[in-house]
Structure formats: structure tokens, C-alpha cells
Scaffold this active site. Structure first.
Site, PDB file in Angstrom:
ATOM      1  N   CYS A 117      -2.347-116.166 -28.738  1.00  0.00           N
ATOM      2  CA  CYS A 117      -2.309-115.169 -29.692  1.00  0.00           C
ATOM      3  C   CYS A 117      -3.589-114.376 -29.889  1.00  0.00           C
ATOM      4  O   CYS A 117      -3.720-113.403 -29.852  1.00  0.00           O
ATOM      5  CB  CYS A 117      -1.705-115.546 -31.131  1.00  0.00           C
ATOM      6  SG  CYS A 117      -1.232-114.456 -32.007  1.00  0.00           S
ATOM      7  N   CYS A 118      -4.654-115.189 -30.115  1.00  0.00           N
ATOM      8  CA  CYS A 118      -6.172-114.719 -30.180  1.00  0.00           C
ATOM      9  C   CYS A 118      -6.399-113.876 -28.640  1.00  0.00           C
ATOM     10  O   CYS A 118      -7.013-113.047 -28.597  1.00  0.00           O
ATOM     11  CB  CYS A 118      -6.988-115.666 -30.431  1.00  0.00           C
ATOM     12  SG  CYS A 118      -6.897-116.143 -32.151  1.00  0.00           S
ATOM     13  N   CYS A 200      -7.142-112.039 -39.485  1.00  0.00           N
ATOM     14  CA  CYS A 200      -5.741-111.591 -39.224  1.00  0.00           C
ATOM     15  C   CYS A 200      -5.002-112.265 -40.753  1.00  0.00           C
ATOM     16  O   CYS A 200      -5.409-113.314 -40.953  1.00  0.00           O
ATOM     17  CB  CYS A 200      -4.794-112.099 -38.133  1.00  0.00           C
ATOM     18  SG  CYS A 200      -5.464-111.240 -36.701  1.00  0.00           S
ATOM     19  N   CYS A 203      -3.746-115.953 -40.646  1.00  0.00           N
ATOM     20  CA  CYS A 203      -4.528-116.746 -40.177  1.00  0.00           C
ATOM     21  C   CYS A 203      -5.776-116.962 -41.023  1.00  0.00           C
ATOM     22  O   CYS A 203      -6.773-117.515 -40.980  1.00  0.00           O
ATOM     23  CB  CYS A 203      -5.119-116.758 -38.716  1.00  0.00           C
ATOM     24  SG  CYS A 203      -3.698-116.807 -37.471  1.00  0.00           S
ATOM     25  N   CYS A 228     -12.054-118.018 -32.333  1.00  0.00           N
ATOM     26  CA  CYS A 228     -10.986-117.389 -31.492  1.00  0.00           C
ATOM     27  C   CYS A 228     -11.230-117.201 -30.059  1.00  0.00           C
ATOM     28  O   CYS A 228     -10.395-116.659 -29.403  1.00  0.00           O
ATOM     29  CB  CYS A 228     -10.432-116.048 -32.305  1.00  0.00           C
ATOM     30  SG  CYS A 228     -12.114-115.014 -32.202  1.00  0.00           S
TER      31      CYS A 228
HETATM   32 FE1  SF4 Z   1      -3.114-114.231 -33.624  1.00  0.00          FE
HETATM   33 FE2  SF4 Z   1      -3.969-115.320 -35.728  1.00  0.00          FE
HETATM   34 FE3  SF4 Z   1      -5.614-115.056 -33.686  1.00  0.00          FE
HETATM   35 FE4  SF4 Z   1      -4.951-112.965 -35.174  1.00  0.00          FE
HETATM   36  S1  SF4 Z   1      -6.281-114.892 -35.835  1.00  0.00           S
HETATM   37  S2  SF4 Z   1      -4.786-112.867 -33.048  1.00  0.00           S
HETATM   38  S3  SF4 Z   1      -2.728-113.597 -35.712  1.00  0.00           S
HETATM   39  S4  SF4 Z   1      -3.787-116.356 -33.952  1.00  0.00           S
END
Ligand code: SF4
Length: 232
Positions: A117-118, A200, A203, A228
Site C-alpha cells: 500500500c505504501c 495516513c 495508519c 514506509c
Molecule cells: Fe497505505 Fe497506511 Fe502506507 Fe498510507 S501509511 S500508504 S494507508 S499503508
């Protein structure tokens, strides 16, 4: 390149963040940018940079999962400084595919899915933002977490093939907030509600007094994994 990075580190010994910024903005001109997360350190750097050069490159990433307060701060910052900060978004088709295969909140399931996701929402857009640049500025501070203890003011960012400048690397949290108050820098109101580090929304959570600054980020993971991928 490492010799050049060492030279820069040596030449910046004892210099203030503003002196470092003045020097690197002159050196790299339009080939350097501040990658702002809109966190308080990046707001301090935005203020410092725009006081040196009103046309300096500053950009941010909209992952699509930010707090409403963060979007408001982006607007407020643009109005305060009379700028239009460049905003990079993830590719919609990559987000659609990731969500259709893994679900909307995949990041809670495993470190691999969180990193996916990151990658889709942050790293790929960041890579696009970095094209054409020689160097980037970011607001890391050494005391922020166990993963940042060895970082230097100037580093060679191997992942992105760029020079990375961390002007606030030696600053304490107190110094950051003193600057904010002295210069009336706009900041995210979540910082006043026990969110020292804001990413985010799904998170990030508030931390208890005295806890590690970044303990509210990806709180379900071990401290050693809490990056991340932007700051390897
Ligand atoms: Fe995805 Fe969480 Fe990374 Fe944002 S912080 S990009 S929602 S995993």
C-alpha cells in the site's frame, strides 16, 4: 558521490538549518525540492525555504487516505504563503487493482501488504516527483525514532539516486515548536491532540505522553519496521 556528500556534511558543520537551506537552494536551484508530508517539521522547512526563495519547489503526496485536518492544512499553507504546492497522486489503476485484490484496509493484514500500500500510494508517486531532481530536502530529525539514529545531515539516497538533505536532523522537538510559535507557522491541529507524527488516517493514532514520537504510526508493527520505504 560519497566524497561530495562527505564534503557537504563537513561544510555544514555548525551551520543553522536556514544557512544549510540557503546554500543548497543556491547550489541545486530548481533541481532540488522539499518533499513535504505537511507534518510540523516540514511546515517549519516550508516557512524557512519560502523566506529564502518564494519560487522554490515544494511538493506533497496525497495518498487518498489522509486526515481531513491534513487537507485543510494544505489549503491553509497555500493561502498563507501565496503558493500552490504541487500535489502528486497515486495512479488510479494501481490503487483499483490493489484494493480489488487485497481489500481497502489491506495494511492491517501483514507487513508485506502494508508495504504494498505504501508503495502504490506513496513511493511510486514520490518516484515521479523525483524525476528531474538532483536533491531533495526532508524534515527528518534523529530523535524521532530508533530507525533514524544513524542519519546524517546530508546523505546519498541510493534508492532514488539523489542527494538527501535533512536540515533539522539535530533539532529537538522543543526547537521545532519554538520556531513554529515565533514565526506563527501554520500546523496540523492534530499535533495538539497527541499526534506528534501524522501520516495516513488508518495508519496513525494518538500516542500516550512520554511514548516514542512515532509509536502511533503503524502501531501494530515492530519499531524496526516503522518506515514506509521513503527513508531506508
Ligand atoms: Fe497505505 Fe497506511 Fe502506507 Fe498510507 S501509511 S500508504 S494507508 S499503508
Amino acid at each position: 558521490m560519497t566524497d561530495y556528500v562527505d564534503e557537504l556534511n563537513e561544510s555544514f558543520t555548525g551551520k543553522t538549518p536556514q544557512e544549510v537551506l540557503l546554500s543548497v537552494l543556491n547550489e541545486f536551484k530548481m533541481d532540488i525540492a522539499l518533499a513535504s508530508s505537511l507534518g510540523v517539521e516540514d511546515q517549519v522547512l516550508t516557512d524557512m525555504i519560502l523566506k529564502i526563495d518564494r519560487n522554490a519547489n515544494i511538493f506533497t503526496l496525497d495518498t487518498g487516505r489522509l486526515f481531513p485536518e491534513t487537507y485543510s492544512l494544505l489549503d491553509k499553507t497555500n493561502m498563507r504563503y501565496g503558493i500552490k504546492m504541487q500535489v502528486y497522486f497515486p495512479h488510479f489503476n494501481a490503487v483499483e487493482e490493489m484494493v480489488s485484490v487485497n481489500g481497502i484496509n489491506l495494511f492491517y493484514e501483514s507487513i508485506e501488504k502494508r508495504k504494498l500500500c505504501c508503495h502504490v500510494r506513496k513511493l511510486e508517486p514520490l518516484g515521479r516527483a523525483f524525476r528531474e531532481l538532483d536533491a531533495w530536502i526532508c524534515g527528518l530529525r534523529r530523535e524521532q525514532s530508533v530507525t533514524r539514529q544513524d542519519m546524517k545531515l546530508v546523505e546519498w539516497d541510493k534508492t532514488n539516486n539523489l542527494i538527501k538533505i535533512n536540515p533539522l536532523i539535530d533539532w529537538t522537538e522543543q526547537q521545532v515548536w519554538d520556531y513554529v510559535r515565533r514565526h506563527n507557522v501554520p500546523y496540523n491541529p492534530l499535533h495538539d491532540n497527541d499526534f506528534p507524527s501524522i501520516g495516513c488516517q488508518p495508519c496513525t493514532r494518538a500516542v500516550k505522553k512520554g511514548d516514542d514520537i512515532r509509536s502511533g504510526r503503524w502501531w501494530w508493527e515492530d519499531p524496526e519496521h516503522k518506515e514506509c520505504g521513503l527513508h531506508k
